[in-house]
Write an enzyme that holds these catalytic residues in place. Structure first.
Site, mmCIF file in Angstrom:
data_model
loop_
_atom_site.group_PDB
_atom_site.id
_atom_site.type_symbol
_atom_site.label_atom_id
_atom_site.label_comp_id
_atom_site.label_asym_id
_atom_site.label_seq_id
_atom_site.Cartn_x
_atom_site.Cartn_y
_atom_site.Cartn_z
ATOM 1 C CD GLU A 117 8.976 2.850 3.543
ATOM 2 O OE1 GLU A 117 8.048 2.620 4.331
ATOM 3 O OE2 GLU A 117 8.807 3.208 2.360
ATOM 4 C CD GLU A 162 9.542 -0.389 -0.785
ATOM 5 O OE1 GLU A 162 8.430 0.158 -0.825
ATOM 6 O OE2 GLU A 162 10.008 -0.922 0.238
HETATM 7 C C1 BG6 Z 1 6.617 1.192 1.384
HETATM 8 C C2 BG6 Z 1 6.853 -0.117 2.082
HETATM 9 O O1 BG6 Z 1 6.298 2.111 2.356
HETATM 10 O O2 BG6 Z 1 5.529 1.313 0.532
HETATM 11 C C3 BG6 Z 1 6.231 -1.317 1.380
HETATM 12 O O3 BG6 Z 1 8.224 -0.346 2.308
HETATM 13 C C4 BG6 Z 1 4.852 -0.938 0.876
HETATM 14 O O4 BG6 Z 1 6.249 -2.393 2.246
HETATM 15 C C5 BG6 Z 1 4.997 0.190 -0.135
HETATM 16 O O5 BG6 Z 1 4.129 -1.992 0.334
HETATM 17 C C6 BG6 Z 1 3.706 0.634 -0.799
HETATM 18 O O6 BG6 Z 1 2.766 0.992 0.169
HETATM 19 P P1 BG6 Z 1 1.334 0.318 0.188
HETATM 20 O O7 BG6 Z 1 0.700 0.783 1.447
HETATM 21 O O8 BG6 Z 1 0.635 0.808 -1.018
HETATM 22 O O9 BG6 Z 1 1.569 -1.143 0.169
#
Ligand code: BG6
Length: 489
Positions: free
Chosen positions: A206, A390
């Protein structure tokens, strides 16, 4: 029933990050990272950085996160660990201990890829050490060897919100161009060490959060706008140098960039909303344009000029960008937003909710169609292979009386998103090469700092009161994904 036609070599996988998964924050010579001084939190309580002044032990707090990274550690403050505080990354979900057991579960799951990150501070505890930490290298080497045996391709991110804290203290974080060389040395070290074991690399997780997450991403205590954009410029330069190095080290290496791609729909056809929406998209496309095309968009240079930012940009930087274009684009996709100029001007920076979409318990929209749109939008501009690294659902999961975790909502979420990826491939011709869902096991949420917001296919027995023994329970979604992968392979 859909008949799927995914490419044969498509990478089906799961995803994790060192600071949210590993724990073992001070084990075997690892140095502190920025994440190690950030406390837990929840939906209502923001996470804090703990710090003190030099020669003074009194504890102070500063908020971290928030939409614009609301940071207030003074430049002479020293972020540090205090014994009476809880820091989620210290144990995380004990991946450092459970790595091989968890890998066994991935083998059984039948994945062909595992997107994970190396913790820089496990290799160079202070970021600038003369020699790497052998224990850190050994840990990852053993792990990658086992991946190879199981025919699981590691997709390795070099930097996922876990800069060595010593770099913040000594160099001021990514605003300092010297950090580029430190990062390149770290990247070259691991790429040489793991040659033949790892071929997929991602330079920065990111990267487009660098100007927003001053501490978590840029490792800076400064909030100055010039420093934020200097940090962005420096990370982009570092990425280009590492792409070039990766290709020199092993021509088999494939290096990707990674952005959080959160498209925003214009709320109305008012040209003001349309323009705002365009500018929003330009913000993440800036990072892709530099990393994929080696070009520095004119609008960004104009912005620096108009804001009179004091930045160190050198003529040769533009050559480096051209020489360091990535091989593939990866991104995280969770939700989409809505852009309304009027509401944003009135202070609602997050934008209004989308009345057409359901939302998670944490207020994130659920928008599978937006993923197809995202894939098409990126591919139309950059024509590079795309990898989703992700995508997942954060929810409250509970262990039922039968000792199992039933999460039909996660299965529904994942299935709907995969269906849209499939359409992007077979109907739109987008070159999608992999899907790594978030996450292999439950973690502490990066944003809110709580375990309650679970994403894993595998449940971890720990809660926000730190009760539990970390044992693992495969959720229904795990068995569903296993069957799905078997069916489409
Ligand atoms: C992404 C990150 O922004 O979102 C992760 O790369 C993160 O590290 C994921 O865990 C989900 O966000 P959150 O705040 O729900 O953990």
């Amino acid at each position: 029933m859909t008949t799927y036609h995914f490419p044969k070599e498509f990478l089906w996988g799961v995803s994790s990050s060192s600071s949210q998964y590993e724990g073992g924050y001070d084990k075997d010579g690892k140095g502190l990272t920025v994440g190690d001084v950030i406390t837990g939190g929840n939906k209502h309580t923001t996470r804090k950085i703990t710090w003190h002044y030099k020669n003074d032990t009194e504890k102070h707090y500063s908020e971290v996160g928030g939409f614009w990274g609301a940071l207030s550690v003074p430049e002479d403050g020293i972020p540090d660990v205090f014994d009476d505080e809880f820091y989620p990354s210290h144990d995380a979900t004990k991946g450092y201990e459970y790595a091989f057991e968890d890998l066994e579960a991935l083998h059984e799951l039948g994945v062909s890829s595992y997107r994970m990150s190396i913790s820089w501070a496990r290799i160079f505890p202070n970021g600038d050490d003369e020699t790497p930490n052998e224990a850190g290298l050994n840990f990852y080497r053993r792990f990658f060897e086992k991946c190879k045996e199981y025919k699981i391709q590691p997709v390795v991110t070099l930097f996922h919100y876990d800069m060595p804290l010593a770099i913040t203290l000594k160099y001021g974080g990514w605003k300092n161009r010297k950090v580029i060389d430190l990062y390149e040395r770290y990247a070259r070290t691991v790429m040489n060490e793991f040659k033949g074991l790892v071929t997929y690399w991602i330079t920065f997780n990111e990267i487009n959060s660098v100007t927003v997450e001053a501490f978590k991403n840029a490792g800076m205590l400064s909030e100055e706008e010039s420093d934020r954009w200097q940090a962005a410029h420096n990370e982009l330069l570092a990425s280009a140098k590492v792409v070039k190095a990766a290709h020199e080290i092993d021509p088999e290496n494939k290096v990707g960039c990674m952005v959080a791609y959160t498209i925003g729909y214009a709320k109305t056809c008012d040209p003001l909303d349309q323009w705002e929406q365009y500018v929003h998209a330009r913000e993440y496309n800036f990072y892709l344009t530099v990393q994929c095309l080696g070009q520095y968009p004119s609008y960004k240079l104009k912005e620096y000029e108009q804001k009179q930012l004091h930045m160190d940009i050198q003529e040769e930087d533009f050559e480096i960008f051209k020489e360091g274009c990535v091989d593939f684009i990866s991104f995280s996709y969770y939700a989409t937003g809505v852009i309304s100029k009027k509401e944003m001007d009135a202070g609602n920076l997050m934008g209004p909710p989308n009345p057409f979409l359901k939302r998670t318990a944490w207020g994130w929209s659920i928008d599978p169609k937006g993923l197809r749109l995202t894939l098409n939008q990126i591919y139309d501009i950059y024509h590079k292979p795309l990898m989703i690294v992700e995508n997942g659902l954060g929810s409250v999961d509970v262990v039922d009386d039968d000792g199992k975790v039933h999460d039909p909502y996660r299965i529904e979420y994942l299935q709907a998103h995969i269906d849209e990826i499939h359409k992007a491939i077979v109907e739109d011709g987008v070159d999608v090469i992999g899907y790594n869902l978030w996450a292999n096991v439950d973690f502490t949420s990066l944003g809110t700092g709580e375990v309650k917001k679970r994403y894993g296919l595998i449940y971890v027995d720990i809660n926000d009161e730190r009760q539990g023994d970390f044992h693992r329970i495969k959720k229904d979604s795990y068995y569903w994904y296993k069957e799905f992968i078997e069916g489409v392979k």
